[in-house]
Design a protein around this motif. Structure first.
Motif, mmCIF file in Angstrom:
data_model
loop_
_atom_site.group_PDB
_atom_site.id
_atom_site.type_symbol
_atom_site.label_atom_id
_atom_site.label_comp_id
_atom_site.label_asym_id
_atom_site.label_seq_id
_atom_site.Cartn_x
_atom_site.Cartn_y
_atom_site.Cartn_z
ATOM 1 N N UNK A 247 28.175 8.393 41.318
ATOM 2 C CA UNK A 247 28.687 7.358 42.220
ATOM 3 C C UNK A 247 27.819 7.376 43.476
ATOM 4 N N UNK A 248 27.918 6.325 44.257
ATOM 5 C CA UNK A 248 27.211 6.251 45.538
ATOM 6 C C UNK A 248 25.714 6.494 45.397
ATOM 7 N N UNK A 279 32.613 21.281 42.579
ATOM 8 C CA UNK A 279 33.763 20.542 43.094
ATOM 9 C C UNK A 279 33.401 19.646 44.279
ATOM 10 N N UNK A 280 32.566 20.134 45.191
ATOM 11 C CA UNK A 280 32.186 19.311 46.335
ATOM 12 C C UNK A 280 31.496 18.030 45.891
ATOM 13 N N UNK A 281 30.620 18.151 44.875
ATOM 14 C CA UNK A 281 29.935 16.967 44.369
ATOM 15 C C UNK A 281 30.904 16.061 43.621
ATOM 16 N N UNK A 282 31.844 16.684 42.881
ATOM 17 C CA UNK A 282 32.850 15.900 42.162
ATOM 18 C C UNK A 282 33.697 15.091 43.132
ATOM 19 N N UNK A 283 34.058 15.693 44.260
ATOM 20 C CA UNK A 283 34.852 14.976 45.263
ATOM 21 C C UNK A 283 34.020 13.885 45.935
ATOM 22 N N UNK A 286 34.059 11.060 43.786
ATOM 23 C CA UNK A 286 35.390 10.445 43.739
ATOM 24 C C UNK A 286 35.592 9.446 44.877
ATOM 25 N N UNK A 287 34.822 9.605 45.984
ATOM 26 C CA UNK A 287 34.946 8.686 47.104
ATOM 27 C C UNK A 287 36.233 8.918 47.879
ATOM 28 N N UNK A 288 36.581 7.978 48.748
ATOM 29 C CA UNK A 288 37.829 8.062 49.489
ATOM 30 C C UNK A 288 37.837 9.220 50.469
ATOM 31 N N UNK A 289 39.005 9.847 50.605
ATOM 32 C CA UNK A 289 39.166 10.927 51.596
ATOM 33 C C UNK A 289 38.934 12.312 51.003
ATOM 34 N N UNK A 293 40.758 13.765 42.982
ATOM 35 C CA UNK A 293 39.643 13.733 42.037
ATOM 36 C C UNK A 293 39.722 12.457 41.202
ATOM 37 N N UNK A 294 38.650 11.693 41.214
ATOM 38 C CA UNK A 294 38.562 10.478 40.389
ATOM 39 C C UNK A 294 37.158 10.434 39.806
ATOM 40 N N UNK A 295 36.998 11.033 38.647
ATOM 41 C CA UNK A 295 35.696 11.107 38.005
ATOM 42 C C UNK A 295 35.653 10.203 36.783
#
Length: 305
Positions: A247-248, A279-283, A286-289, A293-295
């Motif tokens: 993403x991004x 996890x940091x990259x996964x978050x 995921x975007x948002x705040x 987690x939204x992968x």
């Protein structure tokens, strides 16, 4: 009492697979007669076994076939080496101390036998002692359930396991060789309690297991996605797969060979043979705040020519 024998004082602990001791006694008391019959049968008819010889080689406790060392008590009652430890060196039939007596005559009879593989579909016949080496690797042996979210003891062929996963584990089924799955978790910081997800993919008329899970890799929490093939390793190597998440403007891509479900889930997990996302990259993906987690994991399976 047998010469030099001593009665065991402790009571033999019960075990679910312990056979009826009355049956064991009947078989044991006729050991000498049966042994002569077995040897005579082998001499007359060659190396193929009959039911009498086969039963003689069954351990009366676990009912598995016995392999050297085959033990016996002073009264001639036989049992396998594993059960000798289980009964604390005390004969379960006559309660005498087993000692370290080998039943060499029965071991010799076994050398002359040939037996079929126990798995349905395998028509090979092996010398008695080669059968033990063959069966753990027989391609007709049943598969273990590939579901990793619980300790499941179900085994069977592939159609049986597919139905089991669908009906008992309520696993999602997906038709097609491309897929697009979205994984959402409200509290991604609870890595230890993350749900281990499994999807069965039907592709090329074969079945694949898509795993997605969270765990600690050292001190770092990570997410991992990987594919397993519902079949043997030689078939699994004919396929390739890719997984992609991003993403991004960032993207992670993994390409590999699906592992056979003959390899345990833990073995694949520990080898880190799959797409691993910190996890940091996964978050970040995921975007948002960064509190949820939204992968979205996409992928495809193809056959290597």
């Amino acid at each position: 009492m047998a010469p030099g024998g001593s009665v065991c004082k402790e009571v033999v602990e019960s075990h679910p697979s312990v056979a009826d001791y009355n049956i064991a006694t009947t078989k044991s008391e006729s050991n000498t007669t049966t042994m002569k019959t077995a040897v005579s049968f082998v001499r007359k008819h060659g190396i193929h076994s009959n039911n009498g010889v086969y039963e003689l080689l069954e351990c009366p406790i676990c009912t598995n076939l016995m392999y050297p060392p085959i033990h016996q008590c002073p009264n001639g009652h036989t049992l396998c080496s594993n059960c000798k430890i289980r009964v604390h060196n005390c004969c379960p039939t006559c309660r005498y101390d087993l000692g370290n007596i080998r039943c060499l005559a029965l071991e010799k009879v076994a050398e002359s036998l040939e037996l079929p593989c126990k798995y349905q579909g395998c028509h090979d016949i092996f010398p008695y002692y080669s059968k033990l080496k063959h069966e753990p690797h027989c391609r007709f042996r049943p598969y273990n359930c590939p579901y990793a979210g619980s300790e499941c003891s179900v085994t069977g062929d592939i159609p049986t396991l597919v139905a089991h996963l669908k009906d008992d584990h309520k696993v999602d089924m997906h038709d097609g060789c491309t897929f697009n799955h979205r994984y959402v978790k409200s509290n991604p910081h609870e890595v230890e309690n993350a749900t281990w997800m499994l999807t069965v993919l039907n592709c090329f008329r074969r079945q694949f297991c898509l795993h997605f899970e969270a765990f600690q890799l050292g001190m770092a929490p990570v997410y991992m996605a990987f594919l397993r093939f519902m079949g043997d390793d030689n078939e699994a190597k004919k396929f390739r797969y890719s997984l992609e998440v991003g993403a991004n403007g960032r993207k992670l891509i993994w390409q590999g060979i699906p592992r056979s479900i003959r390899d345990s889930h833990k073995k694949v997990h520990d080898s880190q043979d799959g797409l691993i996302i910190q996890r940091n990259l996964a978050l970040y993906f995921s975007g948002g705040n960064r509190q949820e987690l939204k992968l979205r994991v996409t992928g495809r399976i193809w056959k290597e020519e």
